[in-house]
Design a protein around this motif. Structure first.
Motif, mmCIF file in Angstrom:
data_model
loop_
_atom_site.group_PDB
_atom_site.id
_atom_site.type_symbol
_atom_site.label_atom_id
_atom_site.label_comp_id
_atom_site.label_asym_id
_atom_site.label_seq_id
_atom_site.Cartn_x
_atom_site.Cartn_y
_atom_site.Cartn_z
ATOM 1 N N ARG A 27 33.491 39.717 43.446
ATOM 2 C CA ARG A 27 34.276 40.468 44.423
ATOM 3 C C ARG A 27 35.776 40.432 44.130
ATOM 4 N N GLY A 28 36.304 39.315 43.746
ATOM 5 C CA GLY A 28 37.735 39.218 43.524
ATOM 6 C C GLY A 28 38.179 39.673 42.156
ATOM 7 N N PHE A 29 37.435 40.590 41.528
ATOM 8 C CA PHE A 29 37.753 41.007 40.163
ATOM 9 C C PHE A 29 39.116 41.685 40.084
ATOM 10 N N ASN A 30 39.733 41.546 38.922
ATOM 11 C CA ASN A 30 41.004 42.210 38.651
ATOM 12 C C ASN A 30 40.698 43.653 38.241
ATOM 13 N N PRO A 31 41.154 44.655 38.988
ATOM 14 C CA PRO A 31 40.835 46.037 38.628
ATOM 15 C C PRO A 31 41.429 46.460 37.286
ATOM 16 N N TYR A 32 42.383 45.688 36.785
ATOM 17 C CA TYR A 32 42.967 45.996 35.480
ATOM 18 C C TYR A 32 42.491 45.008 34.410
ATOM 19 N N GLY A 33 41.343 44.429 34.674
ATOM 20 C CA GLY A 33 40.700 43.542 33.705
ATOM 21 C C GLY A 33 39.199 43.500 33.956
ATOM 22 N N ILE A 34 38.600 44.683 34.138
ATOM 23 C CA ILE A 34 37.174 44.753 34.444
ATOM 24 C C ILE A 34 36.366 44.378 33.203
ATOM 25 N N LYS A 35 35.446 43.466 33.381
ATOM 26 C CA LYS A 35 34.656 42.947 32.265
ATOM 27 C C LYS A 35 33.427 43.825 32.041
ATOM 28 N N ARG A 36 33.072 43.989 30.785
ATOM 29 C CA ARG A 36 31.915 44.817 30.475
ATOM 30 C C ARG A 36 31.226 44.361 29.199
ATOM 31 N N LEU A 46 35.689 49.879 43.240
ATOM 32 C CA LEU A 46 37.035 49.651 43.776
ATOM 33 C C LEU A 46 37.027 49.685 45.307
ATOM 34 N N GLN A 47 36.200 50.549 45.872
ATOM 35 C CA GLN A 47 36.078 50.583 47.334
ATOM 36 C C GLN A 47 35.487 49.283 47.857
ATOM 37 N N TRP A 48 34.503 48.732 47.150
ATOM 38 C CA TRP A 48 33.919 47.442 47.549
ATOM 39 C C TRP A 48 34.972 46.348 47.498
ATOM 40 N N ARG A 49 35.765 46.332 46.445
ATOM 41 C CA ARG A 49 36.824 45.316 46.317
ATOM 42 C C ARG A 49 37.805 45.404 47.486
ATOM 43 N N ALA A 50 38.065 46.619 47.939
ATOM 44 C CA ALA A 50 39.027 46.825 49.030
ATOM 45 C C ALA A 50 38.393 46.639 50.402
ATOM 46 N N GLY A 51 37.100 46.308 50.426
ATOM 47 C CA GLY A 51 36.427 46.123 51.698
ATOM 48 C C GLY A 51 36.070 47.418 52.393
ATOM 49 N N MET A 65 23.300 39.310 51.639
ATOM 50 C CA MET A 65 23.225 38.764 50.288
ATOM 51 C C MET A 65 24.149 37.555 50.172
ATOM 52 N N VAL A 66 23.666 36.490 49.534
ATOM 53 C CA VAL A 66 24.485 35.307 49.315
ATOM 54 C C VAL A 66 25.742 35.710 48.548
ATOM 55 N N GLU A 67 26.895 35.130 48.927
ATOM 56 C CA GLU A 67 28.171 35.560 48.364
ATOM 57 C C GLU A 67 28.185 35.520 46.843
ATOM 58 N N HIS A 68 27.592 34.468 46.237
ATOM 59 C CA HIS A 68 27.672 34.380 44.779
ATOM 60 C C HIS A 68 26.834 35.449 44.100
ATOM 61 N N ARG A 69 25.965 36.139 44.870
ATOM 62 C CA ARG A 69 25.177 37.220 44.286
ATOM 63 C C ARG A 69 25.912 38.560 44.331
ATOM 64 N N LYS A 70 27.050 38.622 45.013
ATOM 65 C CA LYS A 70 27.795 39.876 45.086
ATOM 66 C C LYS A 70 28.584 40.069 43.791
ATOM 67 N N ARG A 71 27.859 40.597 42.834
ATOM 68 C CA ARG A 71 28.404 40.780 41.484
ATOM 69 C C ARG A 71 27.981 42.145 40.973
ATOM 70 N N PHE A 72 28.654 42.586 39.910
ATOM 71 C CA PHE A 72 28.203 43.805 39.251
ATOM 72 C C PHE A 72 28.369 43.650 37.746
ATOM 73 N N LEU A 73 27.595 44.442 37.021
ATOM 74 C CA LEU A 73 27.648 44.470 35.564
ATOM 75 C C LEU A 73 28.098 45.853 35.112
ATOM 76 N N VAL A 74 28.779 45.902 33.978
ATOM 77 C CA VAL A 74 29.158 47.166 33.359
ATOM 78 C C VAL A 74 28.600 47.178 31.947
ATOM 79 N N PHE A 75 27.842 48.222 31.618
ATOM 80 C CA PHE A 75 27.290 48.387 30.280
ATOM 81 C C PHE A 75 27.955 49.601 29.638
ATOM 82 N N ALA A 76 28.590 49.377 28.480
ATOM 83 C CA ALA A 76 29.310 50.441 27.779
ATOM 84 C C ALA A 76 28.544 50.871 26.539
#
Length: 237
Positions: free
Chosen positions: A205-214, A51-56, A1-12
């Motif tokens: 990928r480089g998301f801040n685990p203490y600032g997860i966007k949703r 979080l596991q993905w972020r840590a590789g 997958m192209v690097e810029h596509r390595k993203r995730f969404l959170v729906f609350a």
């Protein structure tokens, strides 16, 4: 997958009923949301996997989506648990400890449902699909709370939920999506692995685990609105 596509969404989500509130989704629409996301090729993931993905330590599946349920409202039992369990979809329930303990009632604007009891939360957690997170002790704004109250809301709620449910609480969602640097530091000091806030955009990928966007799902959301969110995160080639 192209690097810029390595993203995730959170729906609350909040309530799942026909109550007249901005943050209540009808059960019928919730089922349509899940069906649409599956048909769109989304993969539902847990917070721990992110979080596991972020840590590789894990690969992120295509079009990764995490589901949150804020406030631990009891309509989850009737309208979310059967569907998500049948499909094997993970999610995180964020508990306001004083509300689920029954020692505090919410303000009128938040009193459109009852809340999951400790027993119900234990039963959901035991399925292995529902992680139990913290959403503060009293649902106050963490950003506006005083220093000592911040710690009670963050560390105190985590401890109370763990004792009552018999689980490890690793994730915190900020009430009203209001947080601060001090809140982030306290969350980490309390042993929490993540803090989610509202920024209405995707996470990379480089998301801040203490600032997860949703995204906070409202009653206006339909399949067309979901499609727009997906296209922003993963534009067509």
């Amino acid at each position: 997958m192209v690097e810029h596509r390595k993203r995730f969404l959170v729906f609350a989500y909040h309530g799942l009923s026909h109550a007249d509130d901005k943050y209540v989704t009808t059960p019928e629409m919730f089922r349509r949301h899940i069906a649409f996301l599956l048909d769109a090729g989304c993969s539902f993931v847990s917070m721990d996997m992110l979080l596991q993905w972020r840590a590789g330590q894990a690969e992120l599946p295509k079009k990764a989506v995490a589901l949150h349920f804020d406030d631990a409202r009891d309509d989850i039992i009737a309208h979310a648990a059967p569907l998500l369990t049948s499909l094997g979809i993970p999610s995180t329930i964020f508990v306001v400890s004083a509300w689920s303990a029954g020692r505090l009632k919410p303000q009128d604007k938040d009193a459109y449902s009852d809340f999951l009891t400790w027993r119900q939360l234990r039963e959901l957690h035991e399925t292995g699909l529902f992680a139990i997170g913290a959403h503060g002790e009293t649902h106050c704004s963490l950003k506006r709370a005083g220093f000592r109250q911040k710690w009670r809301e963050i560390a105190g709620s985590k401890s109370e939920i763990e004792d009552a449910v018999g689980c490890t609480v690793r994730h915190l969602a900020a009430p009203y999506n209001r947080s601060s640097l001090v809140c982030r530091i306290m969350a980490r000091a309390a042993g929490l692995a993540s803090l989610s806030v509202g920024r209405s955009t995707h996470n990379s990928r480089g998301f801040n685990p203490y600032g997860i966007k949703r995204f906070m799902v409202t009653r206006e959301w339909d399949e067309a609105f979901l499609k727009q969110r997906l296209e922003i995160a993963w534009p067509s080639e």
